[in-house]
Design a protein around this motif. Structure first.
Motif, PDB file in Angstrom:
ATOM      1  N   ARG A  85       9.741  -0.148   5.709  1.00  0.00           N
ATOM      2  CA  ARG A  85      10.133  -0.245   4.291  1.00  0.00           C
ATOM      3  C   ARG A  85      10.160  -1.700   3.837  1.00  0.00           C
ATOM      4  NH1 ARG A  85      13.341   3.834   5.704  1.00  0.00           N
ATOM      5  NH2 ARG A  85      15.126   2.516   6.146  1.00  0.00           N
ATOM      6  N   LEU A 131       2.770   3.341   3.281  1.00  0.00           N
ATOM      7  CA  LEU A 131       3.706   2.726   4.220  1.00  0.00           C
ATOM      8  C   LEU A 131       5.139   3.178   3.913  1.00  0.00           C
ATOM      9  CD1 LEU A 131       3.880   0.878   6.656  1.00  0.00           C
ATOM     10  CD2 LEU A 131       3.944  -1.086   5.107  1.00  0.00           C
ATOM     11  N   HIS A 132       5.489   3.259   2.635  1.00  0.00           N
ATOM     12  CA  HIS A 132       6.806   3.778   2.248  1.00  0.00           C
ATOM     13  C   HIS A 132       6.962   5.228   2.711  1.00  0.00           C
ATOM     14  CE1 HIS A 132       8.595   0.566  -0.150  1.00  0.00           C
ATOM     15  NE2 HIS A 132       7.442   0.380  -0.765  1.00  0.00           N
ATOM     16  N   VAL A 147      -3.361  -2.975   5.066  1.00  0.00           N
ATOM     17  CA  VAL A 147      -2.583  -1.914   4.439  1.00  0.00           C
ATOM     18  C   VAL A 147      -3.283  -1.551   3.146  1.00  0.00           C
ATOM     19  CG1 VAL A 147      -0.360  -1.297   3.422  1.00  0.00           C
ATOM     20  CG2 VAL A 147      -0.437  -2.762   5.443  1.00  0.00           C
ATOM     21  N   LEU A 189       5.060  -6.705   0.881  1.00  0.00           N
ATOM     22  CA  LEU A 189       3.669  -6.651   0.416  1.00  0.00           C
ATOM     23  C   LEU A 189       3.599  -6.411  -1.084  1.00  0.00           C
ATOM     24  CD1 LEU A 189       2.053  -4.622   3.327  1.00  0.00           C
ATOM     25  CD2 LEU A 189       1.557  -6.995   2.720  1.00  0.00           C
ATOM     26  N   ASP A 190       4.460  -5.527  -1.587  1.00  0.00           N
ATOM     27  CA  ASP A 190       4.506  -5.293  -3.038  1.00  0.00           C
ATOM     28  C   ASP A 190       4.872  -6.570  -3.778  1.00  0.00           C
ATOM     29  OD1 ASP A 190       3.809  -2.596  -2.898  1.00  0.00           O
ATOM     30  OD2 ASP A 190       5.904  -1.909  -2.846  1.00  0.00           O
ATOM     31  N   ALA A 230       6.607  -3.007   3.436  1.00  0.00           N
ATOM     32  CA  ALA A 230       5.996  -2.490   2.203  1.00  0.00           C
ATOM     33  C   ALA A 230       6.554  -3.223   0.991  1.00  0.00           C
ATOM     34  CB  ALA A 230       6.233  -0.990   2.081  1.00  0.00           C
ATOM     35  N   SER A 265      -2.430   0.993   1.118  1.00  0.00           N
ATOM     36  CA  SER A 265      -1.493   1.426   0.093  1.00  0.00           C
ATOM     37  C   SER A 265      -0.071   1.260   0.605  1.00  0.00           C
ATOM     38  CB  SER A 265      -1.754   2.899  -0.263  1.00  0.00           C
ATOM     39  OG  SER A 265      -0.682   3.419  -1.016  1.00  0.00           O
ATOM     40  N   THR A 266       0.724   0.487  -0.118  1.00  0.00           N
ATOM     41  CA  THR A 266       2.122   0.358   0.293  1.00  0.00           C
ATOM     42  C   THR A 266       2.864   1.674   0.080  1.00  0.00           C
ATOM     43  OG1 THR A 266       2.734  -0.572  -1.853  1.00  0.00           O
ATOM     44  CG2 THR A 266       2.243  -2.129  -0.067  1.00  0.00           C
TER      45      THR A 266
END
Length: 130
Positions: free
Chosen positions: A112, A13-14, A7, A118-119, A115, A9-10
């Motif tokens: 969601r 994904l958002h 991934v 991951l954040d 993401a 960029s989260t």
């Protein structure tokens, strides 16, 4: 054997989850309009929804009417009844539409959540190395 997922960029994904939610809403609304229209026309198919959102879980069943639009004579019964009759096929079609909307919504929720996870992992890893 495990597969990896990259991934970049989260935020992407958002964003994809927002799009997936809008697709789920559109599918749910389309199936609901079809179901409501059939009901207005006197179709004996009934839908029970567990929630108010268009992508809520729904159970479609074949109801019964005293005078279905296809009639109650032998031709009407041949049209409506049996494994490949209108009633069984329309129940399956509507159920599939509602299930698709619900699945798309669940998929968006998972995107969601992934993401967010991951954040959080990135924030924890950054804090650990600071």
């Amino acid at each position: 054997m495990q597969q990896g997922i990259a991934v970049e960029s989260t935020a992407d994904l958002h964003s994809a989850a927002v799009v997936m939610d809008s697709v789920a809403d559109a599918v749910g609304r389309a199936v609901r309009v079809l179901s409501d229209t059939l009901t207005l026309l006197g179709d004996p198919i009934s839908v029970q929804c567990n929630g108010s959102a268009p992508q809520s879980e729904a159970v479609v069943t074949a109801g019964s009417g005293d005078s279905p639009s296809w009639g109650t004579d032998s031709y009407g019964k041949q049209f409506a009844d049996g494994d490949s009759g209108y009633v069984k096929l329309s129940v399956g079609l509507l159920q599939g539409g509602f299930d698709l909307a619900h699945t798309l919504s669940a998929f968006a929720h998972g995107m969601r959540r992934a993401a967010g996870d991951l954040d959080s992992a990135e924030a924890n890893a950054t804090a650990a190395f600071s």
